[in-house]
Enzyme design. Structure first.
Site, PDB file in Angstrom:
ATOM      1  N   ASP A 276      -8.476  -4.764  -6.215  1.00 23.48           N
ATOM      2  CA  ASP A 276      -8.030  -4.001  -5.050  1.00 23.48           C
ATOM      3  C   ASP A 276      -8.875  -2.743  -4.886  1.00 23.48           C
ATOM      4  O   ASP A 276      -8.961  -1.921  -5.799  1.00 23.48           O
ATOM      5  CB  ASP A 276      -6.553  -3.613  -5.225  1.00 23.48           C
ATOM      6  CG  ASP A 276      -5.897  -3.191  -3.920  1.00 23.48           C
ATOM      7  OD1 ASP A 276      -6.487  -2.372  -3.189  1.00 23.48           O
ATOM      8  OD2 ASP A 276      -4.792  -3.682  -3.637  1.00 23.48           O
TER       9      ASP A 276
ATOM     10  N   HIS B 202      -7.196  -6.082  -0.770  1.00 26.92           N
ATOM     11  CA  HIS B 202      -6.093  -5.123  -0.809  1.00 26.92           C
ATOM     12  C   HIS B 202      -4.772  -5.866  -0.740  1.00 26.92           C
ATOM     13  O   HIS B 202      -4.432  -6.458   0.280  1.00 26.92           O
ATOM     14  CB  HIS B 202      -6.227  -4.157   0.367  1.00 26.92           C
ATOM     15  CG  HIS B 202      -5.247  -3.023   0.336  1.00 26.92           C
ATOM     16  ND1 HIS B 202      -4.794  -2.450  -0.823  1.00 26.92           N
ATOM     17  CD2 HIS B 202      -4.627  -2.354   1.356  1.00 26.92           C
ATOM     18  CE1 HIS B 202      -3.953  -1.479  -0.541  1.00 26.92           C
ATOM     19  NE2 HIS B 202      -3.834  -1.401   0.780  1.00 26.92           N
TER      20      HIS B 202
ATOM     21  N   SER C 115       0.835  -1.195   0.000  1.00 25.28           N
ATOM     22  CA  SER C 115       0.000   0.000   0.000  1.00 25.28           C
ATOM     23  C   SER C 115       0.875   1.253   0.000  1.00 25.28           C
ATOM     24  O   SER C 115       1.711   1.429  -0.887  1.00 25.28           O
ATOM     25  CB  SER C 115      -0.963  -0.060   1.192  1.00 25.28           C
ATOM     26  OG  SER C 115      -1.995   0.884   1.071  1.00 25.28           O
TER      27      SER C 115
END
Length: 489
Positions: free
Chosen positions: A428, A458, A210
């Site tokens: 995602d 994710h 991320s």
């Protein structure tokens, strides 16, 4: 849900000229870490005997490396393999910005057991996070009171309250003093290179998830010759500014919600209309929940979104929506609490404080309320469920922030760097798939190597794809680089 990003090619001067800064003194580059037993944290007990913790000293300001220092909390588990097969340390950043690697590394370590055969697993609290001079802007009581603020204001009074709350939050962060001006991602990337040196590695081996992909990209740009084996998973789009990032997330969360409805045999448009109608009702009249609390529109939106981070959480979304339809907001409120880092005693963690401090120091963008309102229709077109929320977030996130931002977008170009594995997941929600392709392109030809997983949730590694896991493992453990554009279904 909000995260950092940028729009046009305009990095801070310090990001593009690392050699212009003074050299670090040997007292920092040659420091010996005092690894010892980890202590308990606010979020839980100390990890077991496998784990060691230490504090690394880094310059508060890299322009004045002999000046004040900041202590950075590190955690590691030594390799289980033969020392002769050890590659070095593999550093992890799990995202945010604002996530505590000291707290998260032991929890996530089982999915990295294969990597521990040849690496020490190492993570850290970035500057301004948790045990690394963590920024705290509000008391628990003030945080809970702020949850009543309407994050999608419909009237002038609600808009004024929303913007005042944003101003108050920034004023609270000023308590961090000089630290607040030195929690940027550029400085965190320089911290990574100091960690590399102190840990004794010639190159940085790293996995960023991320926001950690943005940190990794900036490291590659600053220090291309020191990139070892570097993986990006759940990739932030480095070409999207504050507004573009919010648009990406509105699109990504809506896409994931559509996939959730399809998995249940329901028309996504019909399902989204029902959820949007629920949120509209909650905007007018919150639902009762356990312990005398209430579920309002903003908390419900958060509770719905958090379940889209993993397909394993979809059953919780089903329960939450069902209970809310029956007049009980408890389940969705509990989901929102998990995202907002609120425990059963009413204590809140500070990851969201750090997230805001870091992203607002990074990003120059400060959209006004008028500019935001002009874009709301476009946001609603992207997502009837999340568009309004994401749109208004662009105005409130860094409103009246006490520190100026550094860039319009991060420069992640890394000519000459070793190949970087960029992993994109088509489902995602938080960092939509398109960001992986843009990151690979921005890293440069021959550097960004793209791997696609046709999955949900994710991130991709450790999410159930043997194809993804074996490809990443082969890259990190053996240096085998897959062909650019490989797809795992």
């Amino acid at each position: 849900m909000p995260s950092s990003g940028g729009a046009s090619r305009s990095a801070a001067p310090s990001a593009s000229r690392p050699a212009a800064l003074p050299a670090l003194p040997s007292s920092l580059t040659g420091q010996r870490l005092d690894w010892g037993r980890c202590r308990a944290t606010e979020s839980g007990p100390a990890p077991g005997s496998d784990w060691q913790c230490a504090t690394l000293k880094a310059p508060l300001d890299y322009a004045e490396p002999a000046g004040a220092t900041i202590g950075l909390a590190l955690i590691r588990a030594r390799t289980r393999g033969d020392e002769s097969d050890r590659i070095g340390s593999l550093l992890f950043n799990f995202g945010g910005p604002g996530g505590s690697g000291v707290e998260l590394m032991p929890a996530f370590a089982p999915q990295y057991a294969t990597l521990r055969e040849r690496y020490d697993l190492v993570s850290f609290d970035p500057r301004g996070v948790a045990a690394s001079a963590g920024v705290r802007c509000r008391s628990d009581r003030d945080i809970e009171a702020a949850e009543a603020v309407d994050l999608t204001p419909d009237t002038a009074a609600e808009e004024a309250a929303y913007l005042k709350d944003a101003t108050d939050f920034g004023k609270g962060c000023e308590k961090a003093g000089k630290t607040l001006g030195h929690v940027s991602t550029v400085e965190a990337a320089r911290d990574l290179d100091l960690m590399r040196q102190v840990l004794g590695d010639d190159a940085l081996h790293y996995m960023g998830v991320s926001y950690g992909t943005e940190l990794g990209g900036i490291y590659a740009h600053l220090f291309p010759g020191r990139v070892g084996r570097l993986v990006m998973d759940g990739v932030v789009d480095p070409t999207a500014g504050r507004v573009g990032q919010a648009e990406n997330q509105a699109r990504g969360f809506q896409r994931a919600l559509d996939n959730y409805f399809r998995s249940r045999g329901k028309d996504p448009k019909a399902g989204s209309r029902e959820v949007a109608a629920l949120l509209k009702r909650l905007d007018k009249r919150p639902l009762p929940a356990a312990d005398g609390r209430e579920l309002n529109e903003s908390l419900a939106t958060t509770g719905i979104a958090v379940t889209l981070y993993s397909k394993n959480s979809w059953p919780a979304l089903t329960r939450g929506l069902r209970d809310a339809a029956d007049g009980d907001g408890t389940a969705l409120l509990a989901l929102a609490d998990s995202y907002n880092d609120r425990d059963e005693s009413g204590h809140y963690g500070t990851s969201s404080h750090s997230q805001r401090a870091i992203s607002c120091l990074d990003d120059k963008a400060r959209p006004t309320a008028a500019q935001t309102k002009a874009r709301l229709a476009a946001f609603r077109a992207l997502s009837p469920v999340f568009g309004q929320y994401m749109g208004w977030d662009t105005a409130g996130w860094c409103h009246d922030w006490p520190e100026a931002g550094q860039w319009a977008d991060p420069d992640v170009s890394a000519p000459g760097a070793a190949p970087v594995l960029v992993v994109g997941n088509t489902g995602d929600p938080a960092t939509p798939y398109e960001g992986a392709r843009r990151m690979a392109g921005e890293l440069g030809k021959g550097v960004g190597v793209e791997l696609t997983w046709k999955g949900e949730g994710h991130g991709a590694y450790g999410s159930g794809s043997s194809c993804v896991d074996s490809t990443v493992d082969a890259y990190l453990l053996e240096g085998r680089i897959p062909h650019d554009g490989k797809v795992c279904s």
